[in-house]
Design an enzyme around this catalytic site. Structure first.
Site, PDB file in Angstrom:
ATOM      1  NE  ARG A  46       0.132   1.489   3.383  1.00  0.00           N
ATOM      2  CZ  ARG A  46       1.038   2.415   3.575  1.00  0.00           C
ATOM      3  NH1 ARG A  46       2.328   2.095   3.652  1.00  0.00           N
ATOM      4  NH2 ARG A  46       0.732   3.676   3.687  1.00  0.00           N
ATOM      5  N   GLY A  47       0.225   2.420  -0.140  1.00  0.00           N
ATOM      6  CA  GLY A  47       0.972   3.654  -0.316  1.00  0.00           C
ATOM      7  C   GLY A  47       1.106   3.895  -1.812  1.00  0.00           C
ATOM      8  CB  ALA A  48       0.369   6.903  -3.844  1.00  0.00           C
ATOM      9  NE  ARG A  89      -6.323   0.809  -1.756  1.00  0.00           N
ATOM     10  CZ  ARG A  89      -5.677   1.371  -0.727  1.00  0.00           C
ATOM     11  NH1 ARG A  89      -4.371   1.221  -0.612  1.00  0.00           N
ATOM     12  NH2 ARG A  89      -6.318   2.103   0.156  1.00  0.00           N
ATOM     13  CD  GLN A 197      -3.341   2.606   6.763  1.00  0.00           C
ATOM     14  OE1 GLN A 197      -3.949   2.978   7.763  1.00  0.00           O
ATOM     15  NE2 GLN A 197      -3.971   2.376   5.616  1.00  0.00           N
ATOM     16  CG  ASP A 238      -3.154   8.095  -1.519  1.00  0.00           C
ATOM     17  OD1 ASP A 238      -3.098   8.579  -0.389  1.00  0.00           O
ATOM     18  OD2 ASP A 238      -2.766   6.944  -1.802  1.00  0.00           O
ATOM     19  CG  ASN A 248      -2.415  11.512   2.513  1.00  0.00           C
ATOM     20  OD1 ASN A 248      -1.877  10.612   1.842  1.00  0.00           O
ATOM     21  ND2 ASN A 248      -2.078  11.748   3.761  1.00  0.00           N
ATOM     22  CE  LYS A 249      -5.289   5.535   4.376  1.00  0.00           C
ATOM     23  NZ  LYS A 249      -6.273   4.657   3.692  1.00  0.00           N
TER      24      LYS A 249
HETATM   25  O1  MRU Z   1      -4.620   3.123   2.152  1.00  0.00           O
HETATM   26  P1  MRU Z   1      -3.135   3.370   2.055  1.00  0.00           P
HETATM   27  O2  MRU Z   1      -2.393   2.827   3.216  1.00  0.00           O
HETATM   28  O3  MRU Z   1      -2.589   2.917   0.731  1.00  0.00           O
HETATM   29  O4  MRU Z   1      -3.007   4.947   2.095  1.00  0.00           O
HETATM   30  C1  MRU Z   1      -1.727   5.503   1.956  1.00  0.00           C
HETATM   31  C2  MRU Z   1      -1.690   6.967   2.110  1.00  0.00           C
HETATM   32  O5  MRU Z   1      -2.693   7.625   2.240  1.00  0.00           O
HETATM   33  C3  MRU Z   1      -0.342   7.624   2.013  1.00  0.00           C
HETATM   34  O6  MRU Z   1      -0.296   8.747   2.819  1.00  0.00           O
HETATM   35  C4  MRU Z   1      -0.086   8.039   0.561  1.00  0.00           C
HETATM   36  O7  MRU Z   1      -0.282   6.944  -0.304  1.00  0.00           O
HETATM   37  C5  MRU Z   1       1.261   8.580   0.360  1.00  0.00           C
HETATM   38  S1  MRU Z   1       2.473   7.291   0.403  1.00  0.00           S
HETATM   39  C6  MRU Z   1       3.989   7.904   0.010  1.00  0.00           C
END
Ligand code: MRU
Length: 351
Positions: A46-48, A89, A197, A238, A248-249
């Site tokens: 996970r994470g963009a 996603r 996270q 994201d 973002n999250k």
């Molecule tokens: O649902 P996730 O854990 O994939 O969400 C991740 C985030 O929101 C991060 O802050 C974002 O992807 C930036 S990662 C460098």
């Protein structure tokens, strides 16, 4: 990074299973497209930026599975893999960016005879995106570290660190770069409900790297901003629209509002691949909604009535007027963001 989030090894995509952290450090080898897609959906990876890289290797896996088939079947299989991965996603634009890169390589190979040779090109491209992400993390880190004091505390939300990228992260990359420069930065990590996270991943990787970190529940951030000297809040993204609105999250928007109320700068760190200048504003960003059980029964215990209705958006949009600066590998954008973001995106599209 003490551990690697993903790697291509022995013809498989090997993922650090982030659903098991911090309790277990285990790896999962994905050898078919469906396993890669599922790994993205369940947040094993996970994470963009990391999602994009996993998807790029997923396309390669789809191609290799059809390498001995006719050209038509080969192309059909690779396109089917790309479509499956696209459905995993919706919010992080890096996923679509990486899949488009792989698709472009595929289209560019249409005249080539040999499927094996096309697979080699796809592997080269996935490896190139991986290496580029490593380099970009370092550049963002250096750019952002200039904004941090020699000594100070920050708040971050979710995980925008090594676990979300090929190297040491976006928002946390800034912290790591400052740490390497000898700056004394301590981090408050929002736990980041519902999937934690912040407490499971950010706290874990900062601890591994020797950066001082304290976990706080999300509802403690206002108190921390009020009582502690906080130099800034730093988060990843994201997807960022042309006007600087940032997806973002979930919870990022709330943190930005709290930061503004306490006159604390709010910084967003993201590679140019996270920009989506085709969207004028954040209102157009698709926001993923996830299963209600993540809230009702998140960590294996019922914390709400089993059949209660819940609302579980995985991301929110922070309006650009709450963002003090956007840091990318290209530099630092200050408000108003639009012309700088469009220039960055244009420059990147030329390479
Ligand atoms: O649902 P996730 O854990 O994939 O969400 C991740 C985030 O929101 C991060 O802050 C974002 O992807 C930036 S990662 C460098």
């Amino acid at each position: 990074m003490p551990v690697q989030t993903l790697k291509w090894q022995d013809d498989a995509l090997v993922l650090l299973d982030q659903t098991s952290l911090p309790e277990y450090v285990t790896y999962e080898a994905c050898r078919d497209v469906e396993s890669v897609a599922k790994a993205i959906e369940v947040l094993m990876v996970r994470g963009a930026p990391a999602i994009g890289l996993a998807a790029a290797y997923g396309v390669l896996i789809g191609a290799r599975a059809a390498v001995n088939d006719s050209r038509d079947i080969f192309y059909t299989c690779v396109h089917r893999a790309i479509e499956r991965l696209r459905q995993t996603r919706p919010t992080a634009v890096n996923l679509f960016w990486a899949l488009d890169h792989m698709k472009n390589v595929l289209e560019g190979c249409a005249d080539l005879e040999d499927n094996e040779f096309i697979c080699d090109r796809l592997l080269e491209e996935a490896n190139r995106l991986f290496a580029e992400d490593q380099e970009i993390c370092r550049r963002m880190g250096t750019n952002g570290a200039a904004l941090l004091p020699a000594n100070g505390q920050i708040i971050t939300h979710c995980n925008a660190g090594g676990l979300a990228t090929a190297d040491y992260g976006t928002a946390l990359g800034v912290v790591y770069a400052a740490h390497e420069q000898g700056k004394k930065i301590a981090v408050f990590a929002d736990e980041t409900r519902p999937l934690l996270q912040g407490s499971r991943l950010t706290a874990w990787e900062l601890q591994q790297s020797g950066v001082p970190v304290k976990v706080i529940c999300d509802n403690m951030a206002a108190t921390v901003l009020r009582k502690e000297a906080i130099a800034c809040c730093i988060v990843g993204a994201d997807r960022i629209a042309a006007n600087g609105d940032v997806a973002n999250k979930i919870g990022t928007y709330g943190l930005a509002l709290m930061a503004e109320a306490h006159s604390v700068p709010f910084y967003v760190v993201a590679p140019v691949s996270t920009l989506d200048v085709s969207l004028d504003s954040g209102d157009e960003i698709p926001i993923e909604e996830r299963s209600g059980d993540e809230i009702r029964n998140g960590m294996g215990k019922w914390t709400a009535p089993t059949d209660i209705d819940v609302y579980n958006p995985a991301f929110d949009v922070t309006p650009h007027h709450l963002v003090s600066a956007i840091i990318s590998e290209q530099g630092i954008a200050h408000p108003p963001f639009e012309s700088t973001l469009r220039t960055w995106a244009l420059e990147a599209s030329k390479t």
